[in-house]
Design an enzyme around this catalytic site. Structure first.
Site: not given
Ligand code: AMP
Ligand code: MG
Length: 483
Positions: A89, A91, A112, A124, A182, A251, A261
């Site tokens: 997911g 993150g 992002k 984090d 996705r 993903d 990505d």
């Protein structure tokens, strides 16, 4: 924050897919600062660049929310290096909402690196400035090359430090995407047997990305085929331009057909299908030459996720999936060969084209020839009436090429080749040097690199070094995900 002229976001994903995500407000930062703003993209989207320049630090770091924002984290699953992970997911990303450009196209606005979310697991939620800049530079370069991709609107520095391979300033990238849905999003609901959620997602995705198919009698089949076609075309374009995505997990495969990505990606220099850059890709699963096969593998995972929706009868569903996969393979192959003909200035179709192309690529592999510049040398040889490379082997190939070109006008052929063969791609040593400087506070090299890459097909006097492969002392290049 003055809201006059502020972007007003829409939120069809949030409102139509209630229950399929987690509403989540980004935590924000104390001292964000706007480092880069893509004014051209802002204008294309119908946003006011002046407003973004003034308020972007707060608005594009999640520190203050834009009007209309319904921030959320999307959930997805995914096959990572072949293994299913049922729970992934956003993150380190938050979807703020959507904008509709003057042509009526809808885009997600996502931050992002904006901090932890319910899906951060042990992460984090942050991004290092160099990884945000890397995505900005490469995604915009891909766009300029004409390849479908998510885009980058801005980079904000967070005022905090992030610990990765090195300690770097934190950064937030504003990503603009046709959507962030996705293959892994479908897999999430399929693996939990949430059939009605899956159905809603299929319906939403079709209406958003393939509206002509929205009323298809079998929506799952329509979506599978449409995504198969757009992903096949995308992978073919990567293969033509020499792009290695590096982490083709499900993903990281969009249903829109955009490249997404930009972690361990890189452009190949010396042609070799086995080229791998990612440090963590030990077995070369995502090597350059494997990308069409992996694309098909990923589509098969999508088909599996949709199997129960494709047909009640399982054999019938499997037959539909196989049909779609066959079409995928043929589309990649056809689109690629077509593109290769253009790269070589070949008009029409000849039965000998495939071996002609393959023999050139095999020769390039053996001689470790720089892929990108080779096509420019070929076109120049037509203009100058010479031979692009030395050696008997090449001379033999060159003769075959010339006989296939026939009596086509050399100048015109060269010009047509130059329209599809870029001079400038993202050279690994150039982007590394730019990022090193950027995290030390010098944006000069990044700005110049982006300027060069914004016009990849145009000769830019004085910038010859940007067209050259890395010097030998740069060594073998490896990339990391930098999460
Ligand atoms: P990626 O490698 O970028 O495709 O990310 C794979 C998964 O790891 C996704 O679910 C991301 O949201 C998550 N992830 C990556 N980096 C971080 C981070 N710094 N903090 C939390 N989650 C992360
Ligand atoms: Mg990802």
């Amino acid at each position: 924050m003055s809201t006059a002229n502020a972007p007003v976001l829409e939120h069809t994903f949030a409102s139509e897919l209630e229950g399929l995500y987690t509403a989540h407000e980004p935590p924000g930062f104390k001292a964000p600062s706007l480092l880069l703003l893509n004014r051209e993209l802002a204008t294309e989207l119908g946003l006011d660049p002046e407003w973004l320049q003034e308020h972007g630090a707060a608005a594009l770091s999640g520190s203050e929310l834009l009007p209309g924002t319904r921030p959320l984290a999307q959930v997805y699953a995914g096959h990572q290096f072949g293994h299913f992970n049922p729970q992934l997911g956003d993150g380190r990303a938050v979807l703020l909402g959507e904008v509709v450009d003057p042509q009526g196209r809808r885009f997600d606005i996502q931050l992002k690196g904006a901090g932890t979310t319910p899906y951060s697991r042990n992460g984090d939620g942050r991004a290092a400035l160099d990884s945000a800049l890397r995505e900005y530079i490469v995604s915009e370069a891909m766009h300029a090359l004409g390849i479908p991709t998510t885009r980058s609107l801005a980079v904000v520095t967070t005022g905090e430090r992030v610990v990765r391979e090195r300690v770097a300033p934190g950064g937030v990238l504003t990503r603009v995407a046709a959507s962030h849905i996705r293959v892994g999003t479908l897999e999430f609901f399929a693996s939990r047997k949430q059939k009605s959620e899956l159905r809603r997602l299929v319906d939403y995705t079709l209406r958003r990305h393939y509206p002509d198919e929205a009323d298809a009698p079998n929506q799952a089949k329509a979506l599978l085929n449409a995504v198969g076609t757009s992903q096949a075309e995308l992978v073919a374009q990567w293969m033509l331009i020499g792009f290695v995505h590096g982490v083709m997990n499900t993903d990281n495969v969009t249903l829109s057909g955009e490249t997404i990505d930009y972690g361990p990606c890189a452009f190949m220099e010396q042609y070799n299908p086995r080229t791998v850059f990612s440090q963590i890709d030990h077995r070369g699963r995502y090597a350059f030459g494997n990308q069409p096969g992996i694309g098909a593998w990923n589509l098969a995972r999508m088909a599996e996720a949709l199997l129960n929706l494709l047909a009640v009868d399982e054999d019938q569903a499997v037959a539909m999936a196989q049909e779609s996969l066959k079409h995928f393979g043929e589309t990649v192959e056809g689109r690629w060969l077509d593109g290769m003909r253009k790269k070589l200035g070949l008009v029409g179709v000849d039965g000998g084209d495939q071996p002609l192309v393959q023999d050139l690529l095999d020769w390039m592999t053996r001689t470790e020839t720089d892929y990108t510049s080779a096509f420019r040398r070929l076109s120049r040889s037509l203009v100058n009436g010479g031979v692009a490379f030395e050696g008997e082997e090449f001379a033999a190939w060159n003769e075959r090429w010339h006989s296939r070109l026939g009596d086509a006008d050399p100048q015109q052929t060269a010009a047509a080749m130059d329209r599809v063969n870029p001079i400038y791609i993202v050279r690994n040593h150039k982007i590394e040097a730019a990022l090193d400087a950027a995290i030390e506070g010098d944006m000069g090299p990044t700005n110049e690199l982006m300027e060069v890459l914004s016009r990849p097909f145009e000769e830019q006097p004085g910038r010859e070094s940007y067209a050259e492969p890395a010097p030998p002392d740069f060594g073998p290049y490896s990339t990391h995900c930098n999460t």
